[in-house]
Design an enzyme around this catalytic site. Sequence first.
Site, mmCIF file in Angstrom:
data_model
loop_
_atom_site.group_PDB
_atom_site.id
_atom_site.type_symbol
_atom_site.label_atom_id
_atom_site.label_comp_id
_atom_site.label_asym_id
_atom_site.label_seq_id
_atom_site.Cartn_x
_atom_site.Cartn_y
_atom_site.Cartn_z
ATOM 1 N N HIS A 78 -23.377 29.269 13.897
ATOM 2 C CA HIS A 78 -23.756 30.540 14.532
ATOM 3 C C HIS A 78 -25.202 30.429 14.995
ATOM 4 O O HIS A 78 -26.113 30.464 14.181
ATOM 5 C CB HIS A 78 -23.617 31.698 13.534
ATOM 6 C CG HIS A 78 -22.206 31.925 13.100
ATOM 7 N ND1 HIS A 78 -21.707 31.391 11.953
ATOM 8 C CD2 HIS A 78 -21.196 32.598 13.678
ATOM 9 C CE1 HIS A 78 -20.441 31.748 11.827
ATOM 10 N NE2 HIS A 78 -20.100 32.479 12.875
ATOM 11 N N TYR A 88 -9.454 39.909 7.145
ATOM 12 C CA TYR A 88 -9.895 38.497 7.144
ATOM 13 C C TYR A 88 -10.652 38.247 5.848
ATOM 14 O O TYR A 88 -11.641 38.934 5.572
ATOM 15 C CB TYR A 88 -10.802 38.331 8.351
ATOM 16 C CG TYR A 88 -11.485 37.019 8.562
ATOM 17 C CD1 TYR A 88 -10.754 35.866 8.803
ATOM 18 C CD2 TYR A 88 -12.872 36.932 8.587
ATOM 19 C CE1 TYR A 88 -11.395 34.658 9.065
ATOM 20 C CE2 TYR A 88 -13.525 35.727 8.858
ATOM 21 C CZ TYR A 88 -12.775 34.600 9.093
ATOM 22 O OH TYR A 88 -13.410 33.413 9.358
ATOM 23 N N LYS A 114 -31.408 24.478 12.415
ATOM 24 C CA LYS A 114 -30.096 24.948 11.946
ATOM 25 C C LYS A 114 -29.570 23.872 11.010
ATOM 26 O O LYS A 114 -29.235 22.768 11.437
ATOM 27 C CB LYS A 114 -29.120 25.080 13.128
ATOM 28 C CG LYS A 114 -29.296 26.266 14.017
ATOM 29 C CD LYS A 114 -28.995 27.612 13.407
ATOM 30 C CE LYS A 114 -27.594 27.783 12.868
ATOM 31 N NZ LYS A 114 -27.431 29.111 12.208
ATOM 32 N N ASP A 167 -23.259 25.541 9.569
ATOM 33 C CA ASP A 167 -23.279 26.870 10.190
ATOM 34 C C ASP A 167 -23.595 26.746 11.683
ATOM 35 O O ASP A 167 -24.705 26.407 12.060
ATOM 36 C CB ASP A 167 -24.349 27.692 9.450
ATOM 37 C CG ASP A 167 -24.730 28.970 10.164
ATOM 38 O OD1 ASP A 167 -23.910 29.465 10.958
ATOM 39 O OD2 ASP A 167 -25.835 29.472 9.896
ATOM 40 N N TYR A 207 -13.789 37.583 20.598
ATOM 41 C CA TYR A 207 -14.580 38.184 19.518
ATOM 42 C C TYR A 207 -15.952 37.531 19.391
ATOM 43 O O TYR A 207 -16.987 38.198 19.378
ATOM 44 C CB TYR A 207 -13.828 38.061 18.178
ATOM 45 C CG TYR A 207 -14.581 38.692 17.032
ATOM 46 C CD1 TYR A 207 -14.470 40.050 16.782
ATOM 47 C CD2 TYR A 207 -15.439 37.944 16.224
ATOM 48 C CE1 TYR A 207 -15.180 40.650 15.749
ATOM 49 C CE2 TYR A 207 -16.157 38.535 15.194
ATOM 50 C CZ TYR A 207 -16.026 39.882 14.957
ATOM 51 O OH TYR A 207 -16.734 40.480 13.945
ATOM 52 N N HIS A 208 -15.934 36.205 19.292
ATOM 53 C CA HIS A 208 -17.185 35.493 19.006
ATOM 54 C C HIS A 208 -18.157 35.569 20.176
ATOM 55 O O HIS A 208 -19.351 35.412 20.005
ATOM 56 C CB HIS A 208 -16.880 34.043 18.647
ATOM 57 C CG HIS A 208 -15.733 33.928 17.691
ATOM 58 N ND1 HIS A 208 -14.423 33.954 18.107
ATOM 59 C CD2 HIS A 208 -15.696 33.839 16.354
ATOM 60 C CE1 HIS A 208 -13.631 33.877 17.065
ATOM 61 N NE2 HIS A 208 -14.365 33.815 15.983
HETATM 62 C C1 3CP Z 1 5.720 45.566 16.759
HETATM 63 N N1 3CP Z 1 6.974 45.158 16.593
HETATM 64 C C2 3CP Z 1 7.780 46.158 16.874
HETATM 65 C C3 3CP Z 1 6.958 47.239 17.253
HETATM 66 N N2 3CP Z 1 5.691 46.839 17.164
HETATM 67 N N3 3CP Z 1 9.109 46.249 16.870
HETATM 68 C C4 3CP Z 1 9.657 47.415 17.226
HETATM 69 N N4 3CP Z 1 8.937 48.502 17.581
HETATM 70 C C5 3CP Z 1 7.597 48.447 17.613
HETATM 71 N N5 3CP Z 1 6.887 49.505 17.973
HETATM 72 C C6 3CP Z 1 7.416 43.817 16.169
HETATM 73 C C7 3CP Z 1 6.783 42.724 17.002
HETATM 74 O O1 3CP Z 1 7.505 42.521 18.182
HETATM 75 C C8 3CP Z 1 6.803 41.546 16.070
HETATM 76 O O2 3CP Z 1 8.027 40.867 16.062
HETATM 77 C C9 3CP Z 1 6.599 42.198 14.714
HETATM 78 O O3 3CP Z 1 6.969 43.560 14.846
HETATM 79 C C10 3CP Z 1 5.158 42.093 14.251
HETATM 80 O O4 3CP Z 1 4.351 42.808 15.167
HETATM 81 P P1 3CP Z 1 3.162 42.186 15.984
HETATM 82 O O5 3CP Z 1 2.722 43.226 16.909
HETATM 83 O O6 3CP Z 1 3.489 40.866 16.547
HETATM 84 O O7 3CP Z 1 2.038 42.049 14.840
HETATM 85 P P2 3CP Z 1 1.579 40.805 14.013
HETATM 86 O O8 3CP Z 1 2.692 40.072 13.410
HETATM 87 O O9 3CP Z 1 0.549 41.336 13.104
HETATM 88 O O10 3CP Z 1 0.904 39.836 15.091
HETATM 89 C C11 3CP Z 1 -0.225 40.242 15.794
HETATM 90 C C12 3CP Z 1 -0.747 39.124 16.701
HETATM 91 C C13 3CP Z 1 -0.981 37.860 15.877
HETATM 92 C C14 3CP Z 1 0.324 38.804 17.761
HETATM 93 C C15 3CP Z 1 -1.996 39.597 17.394
HETATM 94 O O11 3CP Z 1 -1.420 36.792 16.676
HETATM 95 C C16 3CP Z 1 -1.987 38.074 14.773
HETATM 96 O O12 3CP Z 1 -1.630 38.527 13.709
HETATM 97 N N6 3CP Z 1 -3.237 37.709 14.947
HETATM 98 C C17 3CP Z 1 -4.219 37.827 13.921
HETATM 99 C C18 3CP Z 1 -5.372 36.967 14.197
HETATM 100 C C19 3CP Z 1 -6.421 37.070 13.127
HETATM 101 O O13 3CP Z 1 -6.205 37.606 12.036
HETATM 102 N N7 3CP Z 1 -7.586 36.565 13.366
HETATM 103 C C20 3CP Z 1 -8.654 36.630 12.441
HETATM 104 C C21 3CP Z 1 -9.861 36.305 13.073
HETATM 105 P P3 3CP Z 1 8.253 39.538 16.946
HETATM 106 O O14 3CP Z 1 7.133 38.620 16.620
HETATM 107 O O15 3CP Z 1 9.552 39.024 16.499
HETATM 108 O O16 3CP Z 1 8.220 40.011 18.369
HETATM 109 S S1 3CP Z 1 -11.167 36.531 11.992
HETATM 110 C C22 3CP Z 1 -12.458 35.815 12.760
HETATM 111 C C23 3CP Z 1 -13.761 36.309 12.246
HETATM 112 C C24 3CP Z 1 -14.893 35.674 12.869
HETATM 113 C C25 3CP Z 1 -14.876 34.182 12.703
HETATM 114 O O17 3CP Z 1 -14.121 33.520 13.401
HETATM 115 O O18 3CP Z 1 -15.662 33.651 11.920
#
Ligand code: 3CP
Length: 709
Positions: free
Chosen positions: A591, A76, A585, A589, A230-231
């Site tokens: 938080h 992030y 505050k 922000d 998370y939060h």
């Molecule tokens: C995964 N895949 C596989 C396998 N594993 N295929 C075959 N064999 C395996 N073993 C496939 C999946 O089905 C998917 O395809 C593709 O590979 C990608 O895998 P994924 O597991 O879906 O991974 P990803 O693309 O990284 O997605 C992860 C999720 C997504 C689903 C969790 O929502 C995500 O990236 N979230 C991130 C959220 C984030 O970064 N938040 C930041 C918050 P298909 O899709 O075609 O099935 S930061 C906040 C900080 C605090 C604040 O708020 O201030």
Amino acid sequence: MPEPSARPTLDKWEAAAAKEVKGKDLTWNTPEGIAVKPLYTADDVKTDPGLPGFAPFTRGVRASMYAGRPWTIRQYAGFSTAEASNAFYHRNLKAGQKGLSVAFDLATHRGYDSDHPRVTGDVGKAGVAIDTIDDMKILFDGIPLDKMSVSMTMNGAVIPILAFFIVAGEEQGVPRAQLDGTIQNDILKEFMVRNTYIYPPEPSMRIISDIFGYTSREMPKFNSISISGYHMQEAGATQVQELAFTIADGQEYVKYGVASGLDIDKFAGRLSFFFAIGMNFFMEIAKLRAARVLWHRVMTNLGAKDERSKMLRTHCQTSGVSLTEQDPYNNVMRTTIEAMAAMLGGTQSLHTNALDEAIALPTDFSARIARNTQIVIQEETGMTKVVDPLGGSYYIEALTQELVDKAWAIIEKVEADGGMAKAVAAGWPKAMIEEAAAAQAARVDRVEQVIVGVNKYKLAEQDAIDILDVDNVAVREAQIRRIEKVKAGRDEATCTAALDALREGARGTGNLLELAVECARQRATLGEISQAMEDVFGRYGTNPTPVKGVYGGAYGDDQRWSNLIDGVSAIERRKGRKPKMLVAKMGQDGHDRGANLVSSAFGDLGFEIVAGPLFQTPKEAAELAIKADVDVVGASSLAAGHKTLIPELIGYLKDAGRTDIKVIAGGVIPAQDYQFLRDAGVQGIFGPGTNLVDAAGSVLQLLGHNVPP
Ligand code: 3CP
């Protein structure tokens, strides 16, 4: 193997252990009310966890899990301008990061353009400033949006940001059907803990349904929400609370989606989750397993048929609050342990915090260590070769079941109250989390919970580490120039027509995202798109209500605590009224954990607390301080606005002739900034990890009363 009859019984083990520890009770009562025993056996495992890739997915959502494809290393990040953030992304991707995750600044979160007078202290701090489609295009310059999955943490201004993303794709030549990524879009937890909402709850929930509708139709690869616990953990929730409220939030969103006319199996497969991973190692592993079991149950009950709809896929982030400013290299170990818990729990994607994240945004140096923590686990340890290696551990399986049961009891209570939107409006989930936070603060301050370098094994002296400082005056000026350029180059009539259509859509039933995409194409700014909806929905605000008695209750008849209470009484006798403190505050922000804790603890000591509303300008805070005639203003800052906002507040008090009102500052304030703040007139600074009892002693001293140590 001894014959079964010759094997020692559990009674024998108990007797042997009791002898070793001379009868001491070895049960560990965790903050979530779980009595963890010193030993687990097959007798404790009541359910068969099944196999990975099969319902209820206890052991993971994919059959091959990391043996087939490791989790996504998704750090992030975002700071200052789109150009600087884009360059940072390119450097990170080259060094082994696999997915992007955008952090926006707080002005953007709250729907304000960088030229808005309310956000002077916030622009470019704690994330990247995005005002126009041009910013978004620069942010992803050279990053093919059909190949790279992009997560965007956006909740308040989710409509303009998603619209900019879609149009940035279009103008890169990527049709929206090919966009891969995730939008956070989780407003319920904003009302509970994070506070970057814009509109009241009802229209905010409509926005979410509109996004589900649009993305399920137009963007089949895009995850339409990241339902976030998370939060909650960051705000102080126990793991059971985090688990229960997150699943209950998810349940509520699905109900709203269905009520808006969507087929559950058309959109539920693209709902995703987001959990914090703190230092309670096995509890966190069990939490992710329990989350999958609970989601499968909830979705089955809601009538989903497709197994994909019932599969909980999640991102995780190591815990920010578990990091310390004191002895900060310990944070590398903490993050490594938490990263291991996330992967052993079966996360799909992971952010590992940088060692300096307790005080500032990461530098290239600290970001490298954070990223490499994941790469080392993936590529050096062999830990990814076996699916769910802890499956079948007596302790893990028993803990998973216990978390399922404990969280389910809370989910049932939420349901009995009419669902999470109603529970959030009633306020009890927030109050529960704040009580847990106050109890935890007391445990740490009383050294019942150890934090190395903070309340035990403290360093006599500490070397400062290099941290990133963002010059937000320069960022703001650059942003304002780009806003002017975009406005000068657009067709005003078509832009206004698109904004009018959005406003009308907000009054009626048009899809808000679809209408905003047209505004983005016509070069409307983020502030204008937000304002068009605000004209109809209004802007939401609340006043904090600090919990009472939890922090103070932990001290009983502790001598130091009694001395502080005597000090407060002495001041009361002298002044003829209780000492009075405004907890302010300022800026965007939201938080408020620190502010709420200070209000609770000082309130328990007998201070009269004025809990200021969120998002005040320095002028508004000064006016409130004068009107309430407080003795001291405690400015709480967790998002880097302190160097701008606090000196301004002091300036207003001075202009009003009220230099007698003392100003103190608390929160995420790096040591490097202390002298700057002191020169500006700040009379006490309380950084991360401050013991509230010590802080109260200092404040009483500031008010003329010395408390014995
Ligand atoms: C995964 N895949 C596989 C396998 N594993 N295929 C075959 N064999 C395996 N073993 C496939 C999946 O089905 C998917 O395809 C593709 O590979 C990608 O895998 P994924 O597991 O879906 O991974 P990803 O693309 O990284 O997605 C992860 C999720 C997504 C689903 C969790 O929502 C995500 O990236 N979230 C991130 C959220 C984030 O970064 N938040 C930041 C918050 P298909 O899709 O075609 O099935 S930061 C906040 C900080 C605090 C604040 O708020 O201030």
